[in-house]
Design an enzyme around this catalytic site. Structure first.
Site, PDB file in Angstrom:
ATOM      1  N   ASP A 689      10.172  -5.359  -2.047  1.00 31.08           N
ATOM      2  CA  ASP A 689      11.511  -5.165  -1.510  1.00 31.08           C
ATOM      3  C   ASP A 689      11.772  -6.267  -0.496  1.00 31.08           C
ATOM      4  OD1 ASP A 689       9.345  -3.784  -0.323  1.00 31.08           O
ATOM      5  OD2 ASP A 689      10.665  -2.599   0.907  1.00 31.08           O
ATOM      6  N   GLU A 901       1.219 -10.162   7.977  1.00 31.34           N
ATOM      7  CA  GLU A 901       1.300  -9.436   6.686  1.00 31.34           C
ATOM      8  C   GLU A 901       1.579 -10.373   5.508  1.00 31.34           C
ATOM      9  OE1 GLU A 901       6.029  -8.275   7.263  1.00 31.34           O
ATOM     10  OE2 GLU A 901       4.778  -7.037   5.990  1.00 31.34           O
TER      11      GLU A 901
HETATM   12  O1  LIG Z   1      11.311  -0.635   5.843  1.00 32.74           O
HETATM   13  C1  LIG Z   1      11.499  -1.402   4.715  1.00 32.74           C
HETATM   14  C2  LIG Z   1      10.478  -1.156   3.650  1.00 32.74           C
HETATM   15  O2  LIG Z   1       9.180  -1.365   4.209  1.00 32.74           O
HETATM   16  C3  LIG Z   1       8.078  -1.142   3.376  1.00 32.74           C
HETATM   17  O3  LIG Z   1       7.929  -2.230   2.495  1.00 32.74           O
HETATM   18  C4  LIG Z   1       7.234  -3.323   2.992  1.00 32.74           C
HETATM   19  O4  LIG Z   1       6.060  -2.936   3.700  1.00 32.74           O
HETATM   20  C5  LIG Z   1       5.104  -2.165   2.962  1.00 32.74           C
HETATM   21  C6  LIG Z   1       3.968  -1.884   3.891  1.00 32.74           C
HETATM   22  O5  LIG Z   1       3.286  -3.055   4.220  1.00 32.74           O
HETATM   23  C7  LIG Z   1       4.664  -2.907   1.688  1.00 32.74           C
HETATM   24  O6  LIG Z   1       3.895  -2.063   0.892  1.00 32.74           O
HETATM   25  C8  LIG Z   1       5.881  -3.362   0.903  1.00 32.74           C
HETATM   26  O7  LIG Z   1       5.441  -4.175  -0.146  1.00 32.74           O
HETATM   27  C9  LIG Z   1       6.791  -4.161   1.813  1.00 32.74           C
HETATM   28  O8  LIG Z   1       7.884  -4.657   1.115  1.00 32.74           O
HETATM   29  C10 LIG Z   1       8.190   0.132   2.558  1.00 32.74           C
HETATM   30  O9  LIG Z   1       7.190   0.217   1.608  1.00 32.74           O
HETATM   31  C11 LIG Z   1       9.554   0.270   1.910  1.00 32.74           C
HETATM   32  O10 LIG Z   1       9.658   1.462   1.204  1.00 32.74           O
HETATM   33  C12 LIG Z   1      10.563   0.244   3.040  1.00 32.74           C
HETATM   34  O11 LIG Z   1      11.829   0.572   2.574  1.00 32.74           O
END
Ligand SMILES: OC[C@H]1O[C@H](O[C@H]2O[C@H](CO)[C@@H](O)[C@H](O)[C@H]2O)[C@H](O)[C@@H](O)[C@@H]1O
Length: 948
Positions: A689, A901
């Site tokens: 995302d 990250e």
């Molecule tokens: O708050 C926005 C989004 O954040 C997360 O996505 C991002 O962080 C995660 C954790 O590190 C990772 O798994 C993901 O690939 C990233 O894009 C979350 O998973 C989303 O659902 C959320 O909307």
């Protein structure tokens, strides 16, 4: 009980459940003649139902009632509404409209007996052909519309006794378009049934009598119900008892059914059957205790009649819950894990269904069990879906509604996630009361004040939870030859302690205080920064690192938490917060167990995990399978996509989503808005995302390199992409489950999973391998072609192995030549895509899980080729990618003191950026992948070369 009372009972609704339950009781004691009761798959059935509900509806209240109405809507045409609109324009009263629709529904339901396989009906208005129940519905609708059921030329849109009595077989033949080439089963029976209906209407003036000398009509039952002594009328609603309607259906229409074999005292009882196991020792010839009533058609008709009365005349029915699931044996789905079985019967059923007559004792036991099992499943589904009052209150604050909307649009904090991670510091009821006391146009200050006095600190409910014992010198450190990297690796190993958390019961000031955190029992590792809870896909890479750090117990507890989530919800949520409950994330739980098992050989853990892993597998199968037909072979294949049911902004990115969807010049209509919200959440489920990968137009430029590209987000088409990485992971999951089944001695599952993997492998090769690009690509359902955008998702099939056999060495080298060029072109790690969009899963960001997939794939290829390490082109490239990744992590850390990250392919000194939140530090999956790389190449890795 007198004979009359017995007859009355056997015709009642109440008797259906009561008698079926008696049969079920026998089954529980294993006393049935034809079936054994085995409830081991009950939970699977429950999860399947829940997954279907979640797949198809946003809310349980959206599930349409069971009834004939749906058949009239076939092909997406609201035919019932077409008629009603026409009548409304002619000023027909609501009551008369209801009568007319009841007329139509009664004849239509009665005509709905099996049509056979050869018959179809071509709808003159649309030219579309329909068969079976839908075809019969449309044919009867057209008959009704043409006035063929009415004896009154002044009022063609009705069904009346005078006309029904005179209907003959030719009328029906013509109306149903029956001829030698289009035979309809039971043609004559249908016309006779209509005549008998006419007679029944005449015989029961108490229910159907027409006013002013007009002939009786089925729809007049409305007047009977409204004037019945048990019907109550208040300002708000008219309430009819279901038993009142039931007596119209069962007594009023009794004579339309041919006499059945089961009769008492000469009274034919209808769909009521003897069941041997209910006979008591002292039973006599006139005993009725062994008779089991089903009344399937009468119930089907009742369900069908209720709906228009509710919808058109706003009538409420009391006691609807006394109707049962329809007792057809096909409602007991054997494949989904039917709970009672007899192998001989099943064989017989599968091969030669017609051998069972309707009165076959097998069928009678089967139908009774179906009634009860449907109840059992329904109760469990309701329990699992039912939100308690507290949960509803909580959802009102944090997931949807006015409070969330106002707070998030007021933009009080640096990002939306801050608010939804703040626990309440007062009972939830009080918080809601305080909010309703605010003025409608509360200012930003007032809202800020409200949050400060009712909510605590974000993440306050979680505490640091140091790991003890903590291995100070895990063996992977011994192999690291560069002293600089040795220190770096030691530091990374220690960070697990900083990222370890648990839920703290005592962190909130009151018992009724709540947070969005989904409680898990054991310790867990967070990614870090704003990601203060468990994340699904991140945890796989974290576990790789924990295993290298020899933190086996920590890894096991961490996985246990995920297994518990599957037990509780049927799936692993994106993250452990309630606002993530509408979606999952890249399904890596099975792979977590695989690497843990490989490292520990812990078979008892595998045994405990296995059924839960199957459940998770099934969640994806049911929720997200798409069937594609291959144009050349016409063969059908199942693949999966990400898909989320959602029509609202994500609470944790509320303002961002709201701006994208609601504040733009596109003038989206309501349906388009809902679609876009769903595609946004679906991108979050994918873990990417956001990315140009999901966009209809991937080349819309970003206003500035660091800004979120809202214009591109407005073109998201996520649900229509079949992602190559998701399908590779599901392929691996199938292979892994088959291997686990082998270890646990389950031959059946071993085989099933193997064959599912084989078919998916074939599908990936057919639909995703692109000869020109020498790459596996996503498949786009909208265009029906492979995507043309280069992304690192293309390397997941190599992680999943087994595609090597289908590809030549040249093709494999061709695939990885793209990676080689990227390493030559940029100083950092290979970037996610080649398009700079301002979205975080695009150029120039380099993400740890993607680098892992490339390295893993190369190592697999190397192992398959069985070459000595130094000779392998693949191994050399795996090393180069690894070295680059270590350099980026090291150089950025050296300059900032933190681990990021994501990274920047253009500069080893820079972290990644862009997107909707600022780059985070900690960081779980970076540390995991780094440690894993150290364990592979520790002795070869060189001192990092930083860009400047
Ligand atoms: O708050 C926005 C989004 O954040 C997360 O996505 C991002 O962080 C995660 C954790 O590190 C990772 O798994 C993901 O690939 C990233 O894009 C979350 O998973 C989303 O659902 C959320 O909307």
């Amino acid at each position: 009980m007198s004979v009359q009372e017995k007859i009355k009972f056997l015709k009642s609704l109440q008797a259906i459940r009561e008698r079926s339950r008696k049969v079920y009781k026998k089954a529980e004691k294993n006393e049935l003649k034809h079936f054994n009761l085995d409830l081991s798959k009950l939970q699977d059935a429950v999860i399947t139902v829940i997954s279907l509900i979640k797949r198809d509806y946003n809310d349980i209240s959206e599930i349409p009632p069971h009834g004939r109405w749906r058949h009239f809507d076939v092909g997406g045409r609201s035919r019932v509404h077409v008629l009603m609109d026409q009548w409304k324009q002619n000023n027909i009263t609501t009551q008369e409209i209801t009568r007319r629709i009841l007329d139509l529904f009664v004849v239509s339901v009665l005509l709905d007996a099996g049509a056979g396989n050869s018959w179809s009906y071509k709808e003159p208005d649309t030219g579309s052909s329909f068969n079976r129940s839908e075809g019969l519905a449309i044919a009867s609708y057209d008959m009704f519309k043409a006035g063929l059921f009415s004896s009154q030329s002044s009022q063609p849109h009705q069904v009346d006794a005078d006309r029904l009595i005179n209907i003959n077989v030719d009328d029906v033949r013509k109306a149903f378009q029956v001829d030698d080439n289009n035979p309809l089963e039971g043609l004559e029976g249908r016309s006779k049934l209509l005549s008998r209906l006419g007679q029944a209407l005449k015989n029961h003036p108490e229910f159907f009598e027409g006013k002013d000398g007009l002939p009786p009509r089925p729809g007049n039952l409305l007047d009977y119900l409204l004037s019945h002594s048990t019907t109550t009328t208040s300002q708000l609603a008219v309430t009819v008892k279901i038993d009142t309607l039931w007596s119209v259906v069962v007594d009023g229409l009794a004579e339309i059914w041919p006499p059945t074999r089961t009769s008492v005292n000469g009274v034919s009882l209808g769909d009521v059957w003897p069941c041997e196991v209910l006979k008591s020792a002292g039973s006599t010839a006139d005993s009725t205790e062994h008779l089991v009533p089903f009344h399937k058609l009468s119930q089907w008709l009742t369900y069908s009649l209720i709906e228009p009365m509710i919808k058109i005349s706003n009538i409420t029915f009391e006691g609807v819950e006394h109707l049962t699931g329809l007792p057809e044996y096909r409602n007991a789905d054997t494949e989904r894990g039917l709970n009672f079985h007899n192998d001989n019967v099943f064989q017989k059923a599968v091969e030669v269904v017609p051998m069972f007559e309707v009165d076959d004792p097998v069928v009678i036991e089967w139908r009774a069990m179906t009634v009860v099992i449907l109840d059992v499943i329904a109760e469990k589904v309701r329990k699992e879906l039912e939100l308690t009052k507290e949960q509803l209150n909580l959802a009102q604050i944090y997931c949807q509604g006015k409070l969330l909307h106002k707070i998030q649009l007021a933009n009080l904090f640096e990002e939306s996630k801050v608010f939804v991670d703040k626990p309440t510091i007062k009972p939830v009821d009080e918080v809601l009361k305080a909010f309703s006391a605010l003025p409608e146009n509360a200012t930003k200050e007032q809202l800020f004040q409200f949050v400060n006095s009712n909510f605590g600190l974000e993440g306050q409910e979680l505490i640091y939870s140091p790991i003890s014992p903590f291995p100070s010198n895990p063996s992977f450190l011994d192999d690291i030859s560069s002293p600089i990297l040795l220190n770096f690796a030691k530091m990374i190993h220690m960070i697990w302690n900083d990222l370890s958390r648990e839920f703290d019961e005592n962190s909130l000031p009151c018992k009724e205080c709540e947070s969005t955190f989904i409680r898990v029992e054991k310790k867990f590792i967070i990614p870090g920064g704003r990601f203060r809870e468990l994340y699904y896909q991140d945890s796989y890479y974290i576990i790789e690192g924990l295993l290298v750090s020899e933190l086996f117990e920590v890894a096991k507890n961490f996985i246990e938490n995920f297994l518990d989530l599957v037990e509780r919800y049927g799936f692993v949520p994106n993250g452990s917060r309630i606002y993530y409950l509408n979606r999952s994330q890249t399904p890596l739980l099975i792979q977590m167990v695989k690497i843990y098992y490989k490292a520990t050989n812990d078979t008892s853990f595998l045994e405990r995990a296995f059924p839960t892993l199957l459940k998770e597998y099934d969640y994806w199968r049911v929720k997200s399978t798409v069937t594609l037909t291959h144009s050349q072979s016409n063969k059908r294949y199942n693949l999966n996509h990400y898909t989320v049911k959602n029509s609202l902004p994500r609470p944790e990115e509320y303002l961002e989503d709201y701006i994208v969807v609601e504040q733009n010049s596109n003038n989206f209509n309501e349906t388009q808005k809902k679609q876009l919200y769903a595609d946004i959440s679906t991108a979050a489920e994918s873990g990417w995302d956001f990315s140009s990968r999901w966009a209809r137009n991937p080349y819309i430029p970003s206003p500035s390199p660091l800004e979120n590209n809202r214009e591109m987000l407005r073109t998201l088409n996520t649900r229509n992409i079949i992602p190559v990485d998701l399908n590779s992971i599901l392929y691996m999951n199938e292979i892994t489950l088959s291997e686990f089944a082998d270890v646990l001695g389950n031959k059946y599952i071993k085989q099933v999973m193997k064959s599912k993997a084989n078919q998916r492998r074939e599908a990936i090769m057919l639909f995703m391998w692109d000869e020109k690009m020498n790459l596996f690509m996503d498949f786009n359902l909208t265009s029906g072609t492979r995507s043309e955008i280069f992304t690192l998702a293309s390397y997941f099939p190599f992680w999943a192995e087994s595609f090597t056999e289908s590809l030549s060495t040249n093709e494999l080298l061709g695939s990885f030549s793209h990676i080689k060029s990227l390493l030559e072109k940029y100083p950092g790690s290979p970037p996610t895509t080649l398009i700079r969009t301002g979205l975080q899963w695009d150029f120039p960001n380099a993400w740890p899980p993607l680098e892992y997939a490339i390295i893993k794939g190369l190592i697999n290829l190397h192992t398959k080729q069985n070459q000595p390490i130094s000779d392998s082109e693949f191994m050399k490239l795996a090393f180069d990618v690894s070295q680059r990744f270590v350099s980026s992590a090291y150089c950025t850390w050296k300059l900032s003191g933190v681990i990021f990250e994501k990274f920047n392919a253009l500069d080893t000194n820079l972290p990644g950026g862009a997107g909707e939140y600022t780059v985070q530090t900690g960081f779980g999956w970076t540390n995991g992948v780094l440690l894993w790389i150290f364990s592979l190449f520790g002795d070869k890795l060189q001192n990092p070369t930083c860009t400047h």
